[in-house]
Structures are given as C-alpha cells and as structure tokens.
Design a protein around this motif. Structure first.
Motif: not given
Lengths: 132, 149
Positions: A12-14, A19-22, A54-55, A83-85
C-alpha cells in the motif's frame, strides 16, 4: 497456484503531504500486506518530519479483528514516535458490524473524512486528542 | 470471474493462504448479495466469514469452506461451514470467551463471529479438527430461536 483477481500483493503506497503521511487502504487487503504497511508507516515516522498519519478507509468493505488490531497497533506505534494517527471515512455498515463484533479500537481517533482528518492534524494538540 | 451457479449446490473453496481469505470474502459477499442480503447483513456475514476462515488457516493449518444457499419459504439464507483437520480446540468454552486468544489476535474471532450471524455451531475435538457452521438469513432468522445456544 492459479491466478486470481485478488492475488495482488503490491504494498500500500504511503504518501507524504507536508509532515502528514496519507495512506489510502484498498477495498481488499491481504493480512501480509497489512502487516507490511504497519512496518512501512512506523519506519517512515521514525525517519523524522512526520507529525501525523491519516488512514483513509472509505474504500474498505470489512474490518475484522485482524485489520482492527493492525490499525490500533499502527496508531499505538505512531504515538510512541510522537505522531498522531487519524482513521477517516469508515463506512456505516462497517461501523455497525464493528460495534456488534465488540471491537472498540481503543486509542484510535476516527473522523468522517480525510478533509476533517487534515484539519484535525493541522490544529494544535490538545490533551483530549492524545488518547490514553 | 466465475459466476455463481443459480442452483443451490454447495460451493467448496480452499483455505490455505492470505489470497484464499480474500477470495472467501469476495465469494461470500457475492453470494449473499445474490440472495438479497442488505449491505449491513452482507458486511456482518463477510466479517464473520473472515474471522472464521482466518481461524481455519491459522489454528487449523488450512482447510476449506463450504457455501450452501438456504431457503425457508420466501426467505433466503446462507450456510457457511469451515472445516479443518488441525489440532482442534482443547477448551471450547474458553475459546468462545471474549478476549481469549492463542493466536495473537484480539480474541474476538469466534465470539464475535457468533454475534454477527443468526446460527452458530462449533464442533471440535483435540486431534480431530474443527468444524464451525454459521447461517444467516436475508430477512432475519426464519423461526423463533429456542433456548439452544
């Protein structure tokens, strides 16, 4: 082994947005790919410059206890790395099923869509969002 | 993509890998949709099937799923039977308890699956494998359930 339309084992691409991972989960996620995603996200956070993850699960048709555990552990590991999820876009049928299954996903912050997730992560941290 | 046959013959699917779990979820959803299950019902049944198929794979060392369409008057239902010839379950009562796990999960596989369907039957003996049978109906259970649990 015969080939099947669900034999896709692509990771799954990240994506990094500032500064946020989607991460957008596909509708069908193999157990092994979910575990690999957990490692990918954790390593990306550890490399630095990530304040939030962010998932997007709006395409996910079912969450069973395995995927539920993976999501909770991603959030848990991210928190340890500061980090916050936020999990965004759970379908109503999935929410009803999780409630009946008894899966409460403690520590997992959920919002209705990715826009709200980005807003939330852009806001200053408040103690209530830190989870327990 | 193969089309499910219109008659009520039993379909048998192998459970031996991650890909098989995905295939099980797809086939169960497709069959339930064809029988008139609503979206929430489909989601509950597919989730239960996913839990049980993973048990078959992880605890039973693999096995198979049999899918059978049911009819009771106008009501349509689906029976799913998960079979393995693995080590079996030593303590059924303990295995059905919320939060109990030997597999590193959340301990909601069996107990959670039971909550998501109309009928649930677990048969297991140490050394003789495990069979879990569940059934769900498109318009709810066809007859009042007796106290059997």
């Amino acid at each position: 082994m015969n080939s099947r339309p669900f034999g896709d084992l692509t990771p799954v691409p990240v994506l990094a947005l500032g500064d946020v991972l989607l991460v957008t989960l596909p509708g069908e996620l193999h157990d092994g790919i979910a575990e690999q995603l957990q490692q990918d996200i954790t390593h990306r956070i550890a490399q630095g410059n990530t304040s939030g993850v962010v998932i997007d699960i709006s395409g996910v048709e079912i969450i069973d206890s395995f995927l539920g555990r993976v999501l909770a552990e991603i959030a848990s590991a991210a928190r340890l790395l500061a980090a916050r999820t936020v999990v965004a876009g759970m379908r109503p049928a999935v929410a009803i099923t999780l409630a009946e299954l008894g899966l409460t996903l403690p520590g997992l912050h959920t919002v209705l869509n990715t826009e709200r997730a980005m807003d939330l992560l852009a806001s200053p941290r408040s103690p209530a969002q830190e989870g327990t | 993509m193969t089309q499910a046959s219109p008659d009520t013959a039993t379909i048998s699917l192998p459970i031996g890998s991650d890909a098989d779990l995905a295939w099980v979820r797809q086939r169960v959803r497709q069959t339930a949709a064809e029988l008139g299950f609503g979206l929430v019902q489909q989601t509950k049944l597919v989730t239960a099937a996913s839990e049980l198929a993973r048990n078959t794979l992880v605890h039973g060392g693999g096995g198979r799923l049999e899918i059978t369409a049911l009819a009771a008057g106008p009501n349509r239902g689906l029976r799913l039977t998960f079979l393995d010839t693995g080590p079996g379950i030593r303590d059924l009562q303990q295995a059905m308890t919320d939060g109990f796990t030997t597999g590193g999960g959340l301990g909601l596989g069996l107990s959670g699956a039971k909550r998501l369907v109309n009928e649930f039957c677990l048969d297991s003996r140490p050394g003789a494998g495990t069979t879990v049978t569940i059934a769900a109906w498109a318009s709810g259970a066809p007859s009042p359930r007796s106290g059997a649990g």
